[in-house]
Every structure is written in C-alpha cells, then in structure tokens.
Design an enzyme around this catalytic site. Structure first.
Site, PDB file in Angstrom:
ATOM      1  N   ASP A  33      -6.475   3.549   8.613  1.00  0.00           N
ATOM      2  CA  ASP A  33      -5.590   3.033   7.572  1.00  0.00           C
ATOM      3  C   ASP A  33      -6.088   1.606   7.307  1.00  0.00           C
ATOM      4  O   ASP A  33      -6.349   0.861   8.252  1.00  0.00           O
ATOM      5  CB  ASP A  33      -4.154   3.017   8.115  1.00  0.00           C
ATOM      6  CG  ASP A  33      -3.140   2.594   7.072  1.00  0.00           C
ATOM      7  OD1 ASP A  33      -2.209   3.372   6.816  1.00  0.00           O
ATOM      8  OD2 ASP A  33      -3.238   1.465   6.543  1.00  0.00           O
ATOM      9  N   SER A  34      -6.213   1.227   6.049  1.00  0.00           N
ATOM     10  CA  SER A  34      -6.852  -0.064   5.762  1.00  0.00           C
ATOM     11  C   SER A  34      -6.024  -1.266   6.203  1.00  0.00           C
ATOM     12  O   SER A  34      -6.503  -2.391   6.183  1.00  0.00           O
ATOM     13  CB  SER A  34      -7.214  -0.172   4.282  1.00  0.00           C
ATOM     14  OG  SER A  34      -6.093  -0.497   3.503  1.00  0.00           O
ATOM     15  N   SER A  35      -4.788  -1.042   6.629  1.00  0.00           N
ATOM     16  CA  SER A  35      -4.016  -2.151   7.202  1.00  0.00           C
ATOM     17  C   SER A  35      -4.669  -2.644   8.485  1.00  0.00           C
ATOM     18  O   SER A  35      -4.392  -3.747   8.950  1.00  0.00           O
ATOM     19  CB  SER A  35      -2.583  -1.700   7.504  1.00  0.00           C
ATOM     20  OG  SER A  35      -2.007  -1.190   6.338  1.00  0.00           O
ATOM     21  N   THR A  41      -5.503   6.590   2.463  1.00  0.00           N
ATOM     22  CA  THR A  41      -4.727   7.750   2.015  1.00  0.00           C
ATOM     23  C   THR A  41      -5.610   8.843   1.426  1.00  0.00           C
ATOM     24  O   THR A  41      -5.331  10.037   1.572  1.00  0.00           O
ATOM     25  CB  THR A  41      -3.698   7.320   0.935  1.00  0.00           C
ATOM     26  OG1 THR A  41      -2.851   6.346   1.513  1.00  0.00           O
ATOM     27  CG2 THR A  41      -2.866   8.476   0.441  1.00  0.00           C
ATOM     28  N   THR A  58      -5.965   1.609  -0.011  1.00  0.00           N
ATOM     29  CA  THR A  58      -5.679   0.652  -1.089  1.00  0.00           C
ATOM     30  C   THR A  58      -5.051  -0.646  -0.589  1.00  0.00           C
ATOM     31  O   THR A  58      -5.160  -1.674  -1.241  1.00  0.00           O
ATOM     32  CB  THR A  58      -4.728   1.279  -2.132  1.00  0.00           C
ATOM     33  OG1 THR A  58      -3.538   1.700  -1.467  1.00  0.00           O
ATOM     34  CG2 THR A  58      -5.372   2.453  -2.833  1.00  0.00           C
ATOM     35  N   ASP A  59      -4.386  -0.597   0.585  1.00  0.00           N
ATOM     36  CA  ASP A  59      -3.609  -1.767   1.017  1.00  0.00           C
ATOM     37  C   ASP A  59      -4.442  -3.047   1.090  1.00  0.00           C
ATOM     38  O   ASP A  59      -3.983  -4.111   0.691  1.00  0.00           O
ATOM     39  CB  ASP A  59      -2.959  -1.495   2.383  1.00  0.00           C
ATOM     40  CG  ASP A  59      -1.794  -0.511   2.268  1.00  0.00           C
ATOM     41  OD1 ASP A  59      -1.382  -0.223   1.118  1.00  0.00           O
ATOM     42  OD2 ASP A  59      -1.307  -0.038   3.308  1.00  0.00           O
ATOM     43  N   GLN A 105       0.857 -19.042  -6.735  1.00  0.00           N
ATOM     44  CA  GLN A 105       1.583 -17.788  -6.487  1.00  0.00           C
ATOM     45  C   GLN A 105       1.628 -16.916  -7.738  1.00  0.00           C
ATOM     46  O   GLN A 105       1.959 -15.733  -7.663  1.00  0.00           O
ATOM     47  CB  GLN A 105       3.009 -18.103  -6.024  1.00  0.00           C
ATOM     48  CG  GLN A 105       3.052 -18.789  -4.679  1.00  0.00           C
ATOM     49  CD  GLN A 105       4.460 -19.178  -4.243  1.00  0.00           C
ATOM     50  OE1 GLN A 105       5.453 -18.696  -4.787  1.00  0.00           O
ATOM     51  NE2 GLN A 105       4.544 -20.060  -3.264  1.00  0.00           N
ATOM     52  N   CYS A 106       1.299 -17.509  -8.903  1.00  0.00           N
ATOM     53  CA  CYS A 106       1.313 -16.731 -10.158  1.00  0.00           C
ATOM     54  C   CYS A 106       0.110 -15.807 -10.230  1.00  0.00           C
ATOM     55  O   CYS A 106      -1.014 -16.243  -9.988  1.00  0.00           O
ATOM     56  CB  CYS A 106       1.231 -17.653 -11.372  1.00  0.00           C
ATOM     57  SG  CYS A 106       2.663 -18.656 -11.616  1.00  0.00           S
TER      58      CYS A 106
HETATM   59  N1  ASP Z   1      -1.934   2.610   4.005  1.00  0.00           N
HETATM   60  C1  ASP Z   1      -2.980   3.170   3.194  1.00  0.00           C
HETATM   61  C2  ASP Z   1      -4.252   2.369   3.434  1.00  0.00           C
HETATM   62  O1  ASP Z   1      -4.397   1.323   2.896  1.00  0.00           O
HETATM   63  C3  ASP Z   1      -2.609   3.175   1.765  1.00  0.00           C
HETATM   64  C4  ASP Z   1      -3.644   3.768   0.844  1.00  0.00           C
HETATM   65  O2  ASP Z   1      -4.720   4.133   1.180  1.00  0.00           O
HETATM   66  O3  ASP Z   1      -3.334   3.869  -0.350  1.00  0.00           O
HETATM   67  O4  ASP Z   1      -5.102   2.810   4.196  1.00  0.00           O
END
Ligand code: ASP
Length: 352
Positions: free
Chosen positions: A70-72, A27, A102-103, A289-290
């Site tokens: 996109d980091s996904s 992002t 961030t993902d 999971q905690c």
């Molecule tokens: N979908 C974005 C990514 O991870 C979200 C982000 O950067 O905050 O590339």
C-alpha cells in the site's frame, strides 16, 4: 526490494516500443481477503484481468516489488530502489510505467523528477481507485493509456520525456500533482500547471507545456536526506507545538505551510522561533496551503517579516514537490547551495 524474476512479454509482431513496467502495489492490484480488507496481489494475477495488454504491439519487461505495498508505506528507500531499477534498464527501454498506490503517488512522482536528472524518456505513474478485479475498475483505462503515452514518439523522439501521473483521462506533470479525491475517479490535479495531455478518442498532447528533451546523460541522485518537517499553520497554533517541531534533533529544514500568498501570524513569539532557527542554520521553505496561486513574500505585512528573517519563498510549488526537492538537495549540497537551488526551477516544479 524487487523480486529476482523480471517477467517479459513479447509482442507477436515487431514491437513498436520496448517498455519497462514497475509494479509497486496499490489498490490497482489489490484483492479482498477473507476479512473483506483490501490487500495487494502479484502482477501475474493482474495480467489475467488485462489480456489486451499483450496485443498492443509492445514488448514489456515487468519488475515487481517482492512484497507489493500500500503506498502509505512508501519512503525514500523505495524511491531509491525504483530509481536504480530505471537506471539499470534505461538504455534498453523506450519508456517506463510505474504502477503505484494513489495515496503517495504525487510524492513518488515528485521525488523521481528530482532524482532522475536529465531524464529523456517517459516515466508514467498510474494506479486505480478500484482494484482491476472489480468490473467498474478504472485500472484498465489508466494502465492502457499510460502504456500508450510511455510509448508515444514523434519524429523518433519520445513525446513526453518527463515524470508524469496519468489518471482519469489526464496526464499531469508529476511534481505539479497532488491527490485531491479519494472516492471519485478524478484523484489528481495540478492546480498551478496545465495538463500535459487529455485522453479522449485520441490523446491530445499539450506540446508547449511538456518539457523539452534534455541534453546530457542521465544522472541519478540516490542520496536523500529526510531530516525535514512539514508544519501546517492554523489559527491558534501554540508556541509549545511550534517549539517541539523546531527543536527536533538533527532537523535541517522545515516546510512551512502558510496562508494565501505566503502569510503567517505576526505574533512576536512565532517570528522569534523562526528567526532563531534560521540563524542556527535551519532552512525554512514557505509553501502556501492554497492549491492554486503562489507565495509572494512581502506582498502583505504578514509575510514581509518572513522575507526579512531569511525564509525562502516556495513560489507555486506543491508541498509534495517541496518535501522531495529538499530531500534530494540536502543529500547533495550544503545549506547555502540548497537555499539557492530551492528557488530555481530544476524539474518543472515551479514557475520562477
Ligand atoms: N491505499 C492505497 C494506496 O495508496 C490507495 C490507492 O491505491 O488508491 O496504496
């Protein structure tokens, strides 16, 4: 994967540090296209929004993914490319900043912490919740403070010689972090480890929490084995679902996300699947999971059997650390050594 061109920005005076920036996408550098959807744009355009970066008394080289993503879409192939790039520029730079979505930032930070053995320089990942072009963006603060941290020295030594995430005024150990928020600016936390620094008027380092500088040359582990699965238990999970995961072709390890202090149902069919898998050479790693606390196998009756079966307790590791630690260890060692090393603290990822 990386564009051929490395951009160099020299400070007008003698630079106090030479940093290497790796731009992967996310992002941070996205812009809205004609359909109103966020898509990545190139690093030169980012710099136009951050002219102040040129006046920080630092010199930079910037290497960018040919196609920012996109980091996904990130995976082991990208981690290898990033690790190679750091290795290539290691001797000529004082620190590294990685701009990343961030993902999956916590996965990348964790992976790099295991891939870059004996790391003695800062590798700081950062990104943003709003694009740099947005007037309310968190991109400016995140990048500028990440650059400050990557260039910080004390008595000629880097203050933070480890892989970290800097985000929203906090510096966190990379392999202790997880993404916890997608709408507010405080996107990350590290429930089982204190922040390594907090940024206010000045940056306050928590020096006792920061890893000491290792001795020995940098070793880069590039071989990753991703034949693993993550299985999150839930009340009502069926035998068929469990079996389908454990029977996957070529599978070498499963991260079992259990309840509380590492507990799982006592159901005979479930324990039988786990017992047979371990007997057949599969590695099972028990992660809670905690978000806080740790796995203590044998504390409750519902985890005692897991211990007997030979499931490895994951202590207070995050799933992100567990997944990437397994990939690196499986790429390097035989099953018995992997099992032993999983319980060891290799890069600050667990409290023994
Ligand atoms: N979908 C974005 C990514 O991870 C979200 C982000 O950067 O905050 O590339």
């Amino acid at each position: 994967m990386f564009a051929d061109k490395v951009i160099t920005i020299e400070s007008s005076s003698v630079p106090r540090a030479r940093l290497f920036i790796i731009y992967t996408g996310g992002t941070f550098g996205m812009t809205y296209n004609a359909d109103g959807v966020l898509v990545p744009f190139n690093f030169e355009s980012i710099l136009e929004h951050l002219p102040v970066v040129r006046n920080m008394g630092l010199s930079f080289s910037v290497s960018s993914f040919q196609q920012p993503i996109d980091s996904s879409n990130i995976g082991p192939e990208h981690w290898r490319a990033i690790a190679r790039e750091i290795q290539k520029h290691y001797d000529n730079h004082d620190g590294f900043v990685i701009l990343h979505g961030t993902d999956t930032m916590a996965y990348t930070a964790s992976a790099l912490s295991f891939m870059l053995e004996n790391l003695a320089k800062p590798v700081i990942l950062t990104g943003a919740q709003l694009p740099v072009s947005d007037p309310r963006s968190d991109a400016r603060e995140n990048l500028i403070t990440a650059l400050e941290i990557a260039s910080a020295v004390d008595n000629g030594r880097p203050v933070v010689p480890e892989v970290c995430i800097y985000f929203d005024y906090q510096l966190l150990r990379g392999n202790r972090s997880r993404k916890v928020e997608s709408m507010q600016f405080d996107a990350f936390d590290s429930g089982n480890y204190p922040p390594l620094a907090k940024a206010g008027v000045k940056i306050d380092y928590n020096t006792t929490a920061i890893r000491p500088c290792p001795k020995g040359a940098l070793v880069v582990n590039l071989k990753l084995d991703n034949r693993i699965a993550v299985l999150k238990l839930f009340p009502g999970i069926t035998k068929e679902v469990m079996q389908s995961v454990f029977q996957a072709n070529g599978l070498r390890a499963v991260v079992l996300e259990t309840y509380g202090a590492g507990n799982a149902p006592n159901e005979p069919w479930l324990l039988e699947i786990l017992r047979t898998s371990v007997a057949n050479g599969l590695i099972l790693l028990n992660i809670s999971q905690c978000p806080g606390g740790r796995v203590v196998q044998g504390r409750y009756q519902t985890s005692r059997e897991l211990e007997r079966i030979g499931v490895t307790g994951g202590a207070d590791m995050t799933t992100e650390a567990a997944v990437t630690k397994l990939m690196v260890l499986l790429g390097k060692y035989d099953t018995d050594v992997v099992k032993k090393k999983l319980s060891e603290n290799l890069a600050g990822e667990l409290t023994p």
